[in-house]
Enzyme design. Structure first.
Site, PDB file in Angstrom:
ATOM      1  N   HIS A  63       1.359  -1.310   0.078  1.00 46.49           N
ATOM      2  CA  HIS A  63       0.150  -0.245  -0.031  1.00 46.49           C
ATOM      3  C   HIS A  63       0.638   1.397  -0.003  1.00 46.49           C
ATOM      4  O   HIS A  63       0.848   2.440  -0.879  1.00 46.49           O
ATOM      5  CB  HIS A  63      -1.175  -0.138   1.107  1.00 46.49           C
ATOM      6  CG  HIS A  63      -1.995  -0.532   1.019  1.00 46.49           C
ATOM      7  ND1 HIS A  63      -3.463  -0.624   1.243  1.00 46.49           N
ATOM      8  CD2 HIS A  63      -2.471  -2.188   0.233  1.00 46.49           C
ATOM      9  CE1 HIS A  63      -4.061  -1.843   1.192  1.00 46.49           C
ATOM     10  NE2 HIS A  63      -3.689  -2.814   0.291  1.00 46.49           N
ATOM     11  N   ASN A  91      -6.877   2.434   3.541  1.00 44.45           N
ATOM     12  CA  ASN A  91      -6.272   1.769   4.706  1.00 44.45           C
ATOM     13  C   ASN A  91      -6.279   1.961   5.995  1.00 44.45           C
ATOM     14  O   ASN A  91      -5.451   1.367   6.415  1.00 44.45           O
ATOM     15  CB  ASN A  91      -4.746   3.339   3.900  1.00 44.45           C
ATOM     16  CG  ASN A  91      -4.268   3.003   2.929  1.00 44.45           C
ATOM     17  OD1 ASN A  91      -3.608   1.672   2.834  1.00 44.45           O
ATOM     18  ND2 ASN A  91      -4.187   4.100   2.367  1.00 44.45           N
ATOM     19  N   HIS A 191      -1.039 -12.971  -1.263  1.00 43.56           N
ATOM     20  CA  HIS A 191      -2.541 -13.665  -0.509  1.00 43.56           C
ATOM     21  C   HIS A 191      -2.411 -14.665   0.010  1.00 43.56           C
ATOM     22  O   HIS A 191      -3.456 -15.834   0.510  1.00 43.56           O
ATOM     23  CB  HIS A 191      -3.346 -12.863  -1.318  1.00 43.56           C
ATOM     24  CG  HIS A 191      -4.187 -11.947  -1.886  1.00 43.56           C
ATOM     25  ND1 HIS A 191      -5.326 -11.434  -2.204  1.00 43.56           N
ATOM     26  CD2 HIS A 191      -3.750 -10.412  -0.900  1.00 43.56           C
ATOM     27  CE1 HIS A 191      -5.635 -10.313  -1.898  1.00 43.56           C
ATOM     28  NE2 HIS A 191      -4.169  -9.744  -1.874  1.00 43.56           N
TER      29      HIS A 191
END
Length: 317
Positions: A63, A91, A191
Site C-alpha cells: 500500500h 487503508n 494473498h
C-alpha cells in the site's frame, strides 16, 4: 581566484549529491554497522509474539509502494491540518502489528545510529525478511531510500487496487506504475498469507457462482455477525494460511478464492495462464514474486534531497 574555487565547490556538492542519491546493498555498512542485526532481532521477536505480522507488513509495504513509491508516506499520522494516506478508507484496515514493527525497529536503530536509517528502508527490509521467515523466497533489497515529506489521503482513491474493482481496472492501475499482467499476478500471490475482513467480500458470497458452494456456505456462517463485529475476518488461503507457498493459486480453480479480485484473476483470460502456471510450479512463482518485489521496492523511491530521514516514522520532521 574566486571562480575556480566556486566551480570546485559546486563540483564537490554535485558529487556529494550523486553519491547520496544512489541506492546500494551496503548503504549502511559504515554509517550503521548493526543495521541488519537490529532489524533481524526486532523482526524475529515481533513475528514470534504476533504471527500475523508478516502478512500485515507485506500489505503495508504494498500500500505504501504502489501508490507513489516506497517512501514511507503510509506511516505518517494525520494532523488537524492534514488527512494522511493511512486514513483513506482502503487503508483503515491496515493492521497495527505492521506499524508497531516499524516503530520498534526505528526506536532501536535511532539508539544505535541516530538520524541515519529511513523508515522506508526499514519497511522494505522488514517485508523481505518476514516473507522469508514464513517460507517465501529471499531477494536482495537495495538501500538508501529517503522518507517523503508528503502524505495525503486524497491521493489514494482510484490509485490503489480494491477487491471490488474489475480486473481491467486493476490491470490498468498496475500498468500505470509500469507493471505487467504477469507481475501483477505474481504480486497477488502475497494473498497466500494473511486474512481479509468479512465486509470486503460478504456481498458476493450469497449469489456469486465463482465460489465453491460449500466454501460459500462456510463463509456465510463465519461472517454471519460481521455487522455487529466488523473485526471478523477469514484467512485468504484456507489451506495453508500461515505458510508462503503457491497454494493460493491452486485454490483459485477450485472456487476457493476469498475476494472477488481473486476470482477475477482466474476468470480473466489475460491473467489466467499465469495463475495456472504458478499453481503448477511453486519455484516459478517464487522466482517471479521475488523479481516483482525487487522491482516494486525501488518504484518511485525518493533519494538525496527529495526526501528526509524522519526522526519518528509517523511524523514528518
Amino acid at each position: 581566484m574566486a571562480k575556480p574555487f566556486l566551480i570546485l565547490l559546486i563540483s564537490f556538492s554535485f558529487l556529494a549529491f550523486l553519491s547520496e542519491s544512489k541506492l546500494s546493498y551496503n548503504y549502511y555498512d559504515k554509517s550503521c554497522p548493526r543495521f541488519a542485526q537490529i532489524m533481524q532481532e526486532t523482526i524475529t521477536n515481533k513475528q514470534i509474539t504476533s504471527p500475523t505480522t508478516a502478512a500485515g507488513t507485506l500489505r503495508l509495504f504494498f500500500h505504501d509502494c504502489i501508490l507513489n513509491g516506497c517512501d514511507a508516506s503510509i506511516l505518517v499520522s494525520s494532523t488537524p491540518f492534514n488527512s494522511a494516506e493511512r486514513d483513506a478508507d482502503i487503508n483503515l484496515s491496515l493492521p497495527g502489528d505492521a506499524f508497531d514493527l516499524v516503530t520498534r525497529a526505528k526506536t532501536a536503530l535511532e539508539l544505535s545510529c541516530p538520524n541515519t536509517v529511513s523508515c522506508a528502508d526499514i519497511l522494505a527490509v522488514a517485508t523481505r525478511d518476514l516473507v522469508t521467515m514464513v517460507g517465501g523466497p529471499y531477494y536482495n533489497v537495495l538501500l538508501g531510500r529517503k522518507d517523503y515529506r508528503t502524505s495525503k489521503s486524497s491521493y489514494v482513491d482510484g490509485n490503489l487496487p480494491k477487491p471490488t474493482m474489475s480486473m481491467s481496472q486493476i490491470i490498468n492501475i498496475f500498468a500505470s506504475k509500469g507493471f505487467s499482467i504477469q507481475e501483477m499476478v505474481a504480486l497477488s500471490g502475497a494473498h497466500t498469507i494473511g486474512f481479509s475482513h468479512c465486509n470486503e467480500f460478504t456481498s458476493y458470497i450469497y449469489n456469486d457462482t465463482h465460489y465453491n458452494p460449500r466454501f460459500a456456505q462456510g463463509l456465510q456462517r463465519a461472517c454471519a455477525d460481521y455487522h455487529k463485529n466488523p473485526a471478523l475476518s477469514v484467512f485468504n488461503d484456507i489451506m495453508t494460511p500461515n505458510k508462503f507457498d503457491n497454494m493460493y493459486f491452486q485454490n483459485l480453480p477450485r472456487g476457493l478464492g476469498l475476494l472477488e479480485s481473486d476470482h477475477g484473476l482466474y476468470n480473466d483470460p489475460r491473467a489466467r495462464p499465469f495463475v495456472e502456471m504458478y499453481a503448477k510450479d511453486q519455484n516459478k512463482f517464487f522466482q517471479d514474486f521475488a523479481r516483482a518485489m525487487q522491482k516494486l521496492s525501488v518504484y518511485g523511491v525518493k533519494t538525496g534531497r527529495r526526501g528526509e530521514i524522519r526522526r519518528r516514522c509517523d511524523a514528518i520532521n
